[in-house]
Design a protein around this motif. Structure first.
Motif, PDB file in Angstrom:
ATOM      1  N   UNK A  85       9.834  11.145  -2.212  1.00 17.33           N
ATOM      2  CA  UNK A  85       9.145   9.865  -2.076  1.00 17.33           C
ATOM      3  C   UNK A  85       9.379   8.982  -3.299  1.00 17.33           C
ATOM      4  N   UNK A  86       9.398   9.605  -4.465  1.00 23.23           N
ATOM      5  CA  UNK A  86       9.608   8.844  -5.691  1.00 23.23           C
ATOM      6  C   UNK A  86      10.995   8.203  -5.696  1.00 23.23           C
ATOM      7  N   UNK A  87      12.012   8.945  -5.236  1.00 24.77           N
ATOM      8  CA  UNK A  87      13.368   8.399  -5.186  1.00 24.77           C
ATOM      9  C   UNK A  87      13.446   7.244  -4.187  1.00 24.77           C
ATOM     10  N   UNK A  88      12.782   7.422  -3.034  1.00 24.05           N
ATOM     11  CA  UNK A  88      12.736   6.342  -2.051  1.00 24.05           C
ATOM     12  C   UNK A  88      12.012   5.131  -2.629  1.00 24.05           C
ATOM     13  N   UNK A  89      10.927   5.396  -3.338  1.00 20.63           N
ATOM     14  CA  UNK A  89      10.148   4.314  -3.936  1.00 20.63           C
ATOM     15  C   UNK A  89      10.968   3.485  -4.911  1.00 20.63           C
ATOM     16  N   UNK A  94       0.809  -1.228   0.000  1.00 20.21           N
ATOM     17  CA  UNK A  94       0.000   0.000   0.000  1.00 20.21           C
ATOM     18  C   UNK A  94       0.837   1.271   0.000  1.00 20.21           C
ATOM     19  N   UNK A  95       1.973   1.278   0.733  1.00 24.43           N
ATOM     20  CA  UNK A  95       2.816   2.476   0.773  1.00 24.43           C
ATOM     21  C   UNK A  95       3.423   2.740  -0.596  1.00 24.43           C
ATOM     22  N   UNK A  96       3.909   1.705  -1.261  1.00 23.17           N
ATOM     23  CA  UNK A  96       4.496   1.878  -2.589  1.00 23.17           C
ATOM     24  C   UNK A  96       3.449   2.307  -3.618  1.00 23.17           C
ATOM     25  N   UNK A  97       2.239   1.766  -3.506  1.00 27.28           N
ATOM     26  CA  UNK A  97       1.160   2.204  -4.405  1.00 27.28           C
ATOM     27  C   UNK A  97       0.868   3.681  -4.199  1.00 27.28           C
ATOM     28  N   UNK A 120      -0.426   8.106  -6.034  1.00 24.67           N
ATOM     29  CA  UNK A 120      -1.039   9.311  -5.479  1.00 24.67           C
ATOM     30  C   UNK A 120      -0.036  10.425  -5.169  1.00 24.67           C
ATOM     31  N   UNK A 121       1.213  10.056  -4.872  1.00 24.88           N
ATOM     32  CA  UNK A 121       2.201  11.067  -4.495  1.00 24.88           C
ATOM     33  C   UNK A 121       3.423  11.006  -5.415  1.00 24.88           C
ATOM     34  N   UNK A 122       3.179  10.691  -6.674  1.00 21.03           N
ATOM     35  CA  UNK A 122       4.285  10.516  -7.614  1.00 21.03           C
ATOM     36  C   UNK A 122       5.017  11.826  -7.907  1.00 21.03           C
ATOM     37  N   UNK A 123       4.381  12.968  -7.617  1.00 19.21           N
ATOM     38  CA  UNK A 123       5.026  14.257  -7.859  1.00 19.21           C
ATOM     39  C   UNK A 123       5.983  14.658  -6.734  1.00 19.21           C
ATOM     40  N   UNK A 124       5.950  13.909  -5.639  1.00 19.00           N
ATOM     41  CA  UNK A 124       6.869  14.171  -4.532  1.00 19.00           C
ATOM     42  C   UNK A 124       8.212  13.516  -4.860  1.00 19.00           C
ATOM     43  N   UNK A 125       9.197  14.330  -5.197  1.00 16.89           N
ATOM     44  CA  UNK A 125      10.478  13.813  -5.668  1.00 16.89           C
ATOM     45  C   UNK A 125      11.150  12.917  -4.638  1.00 16.89           C
TER      46      UNK A 125
END
Length: 435
Positions: free
Chosen positions: A311-315, A296-299, A304-309
């Motif tokens: 978070x995206x790098x962590x993902x 769920x966190x990765x989804x 939903x938060x793909x614009x957060x750089x």
């Protein structure tokens, strides 16, 4: 509706978050686990690679065994020495936060931990067991590092130090200034070690581990205690401790393994499967697996938060380990650990997952787990179908992912709002200071 819930949670959780963020001890523990992150990440990646589902079928059991033996030294270093890294990290970070000499507080914490760690003697030679530096001793190491640094700080504040002339080199001065506080800290744990050797526990680690285990040992294979165990497991993860090792692997595994064997015997005999709760249920439906938070966190991160750089790098880093049930990069990298905003979803996730699975299985919409085991790194949906021998097992896991993704979306939005507000406040403070 989600915005209203987010605002309410932010109102009540942010004061707690601010209090925790200003606590030197909790922040030092957090720093220590972040120091250990590169090593746990490295170990996790190799662990996932040598436990890929169906790897036996692809390259053969002998080849898998050879690969696992080949990378075993890496696992020993990355996982079985983790407590030493954490002890050093806490000693260093807490010493730095108290404006002490962090190199000396870290070394003192390490020596105190080694004093409290038992030694075995074989043919007149003393040895340390590498297992005493792994996951089962983290809680002990954490306590020792904090207490030794607090003792060190108390002695320094009382000015019980050896003063050297100004002409003496700084490193020599620091060494003599640290002599008394370091010795008092070490002697304190030496006395503890002597006292513990006269008790039935034998060691400090055994005492602490027993007190962690005692309330857990009372848990049996009923739904209420199962849910409580799931809560306890994730509560330990919230504090950076390996909840699966402390709650499941150390105590509950034999209980649920026996239930799984009963299910497997019934399945092989073509009889009704007797136990709803089992080892496979715990890992693939009950939340005792990193996937139930990682998915769920990765989804949320990628949808939903793909614009957060950030978070995206962590993902990107956490995606592959997360698919294979390893979610330490999220625990220590987001971080979920010691972040009060994420405590509620961490505790609710195993409860929700368990209740959803029980609802499906108790009503006959999905069969019980058959006792057929798959590697714990097996991705969700696939693991659900295999362990229940039905497509509905995958459907149940899909429902669990959807529901818990909605839960995590709410709390991640709260955390993001709080982070944005914090940045705005810092900018405002900077503008005011320039006026």
């Amino acid at each position: 509706m989600f915005d209203k819930i987010s605002d309410t949670l932010q109102k009540y959780l942010m004061p707690i978050a601010n209090k925790i963020s200003s606590n030197n001890i909790l922040q030092s523990i957090k720093d220590a686990f972040l120091i250990s992150l590169p090593f746990t990440m490295l170990g996790s990646i190799f662990l996932a690679l040598v436990n890929l589902p169906f790897l036996n079928d692809l390259i053969g059991a002998d080849a898998v065994a050879s690969l696992q033996a080949f990378q075993a030294p890496l696992q020993n270093v990355c996982f079985n020495l983790i407590t030493i890294i954490i002890v050093f990290g806490i000693g260093y970070s807490l010493g730095k936060r108290y404006e002490l000499k962090p190199a000396f507080t870290a070394a003192t914490a390490f020596i105190c931990f080694m004093i409290a760690t038992p030694i075995i003697t074989i043919k007149d030679t003393n040895y340390y067991l590498i297992g005493n530096f792994g996951q089962t001793s983290i809680f002990t190491g954490l306590i020792i590092a904090v207490v030794s640094t607090l003792i060190y700080r108390t002695v320094i504040r009382k000015n019980w130090v050896i003063r050297m002339p100004e002409s003496v080199p700084e490193m020599v001065t620091d060494s003599f200034n640290s002599l008394i506080p370091a010795c008092i800290s070490v002697l304190f744990f030496f006395i503890i070690m002597v006292i513990m050797s006269k008790t039935s526990y034998g060691t400090l680690n055994a005492l602490i581990y027993a007190f962690v285990q005692t309330p857990i040992t009372a848990l049996a294979g009923n739904l209420v205690s199962f849910i409580f165990a799931g809560l306890l497991c994730n509560l330990f993860w919230f504090f950076g401790l390996h909840g699966n090792n402390l709650v499941y692997n150390s105590v509950l595994s034999p209980i649920f393994k026996s239930l799984s064997l009963q299910n497997l015997a019934a399945f092989n005999a073509g009889k009704a499967i007797p136990n709803l709760l089992s080892e496979e249920f715990a890992f693939y439906f009950g939340g005792f697996n990193g996937s139930f938070i990682a998915y769920p966190v990765l989804i949320c991160i990628f949808v939903f938060f793909r614009k957060r750089k950030e978070l995206k790098e962590l993902g990107k880093v956490a995606l592959i380990p997360g698919i294979f049930s390893i979610y330490e990069p999220l625990v220590f990298g987001m971080p979920l650990m010691l972040n009060p905003i994420y405590l509620i979803p961490m505790l609710l996730t195993p409860v929700i997952d368990t209740l959803i699975a029980v609802a499906f299985m108790a009503t006959g919409l999905c069969g019980y787990c058959t006792g057929v085991s798959v590697p714990w790194t097996c991705p969700m949906i696939i693991s659900g179908m295999i362990t229940t021998n039905s497509i509905m097992g995958g459907v149940v896991q899909l429902v669990q992912i959807v529901v818990t993704t909605a839960l995590w979306y709410v709390f991640m939005k709260v955390a993001i709002k709080a982070e944005d507000q914090k940045k705005k406040d810092l900018v405002t403070e900077g503008d005011n200071s320039n006026e």
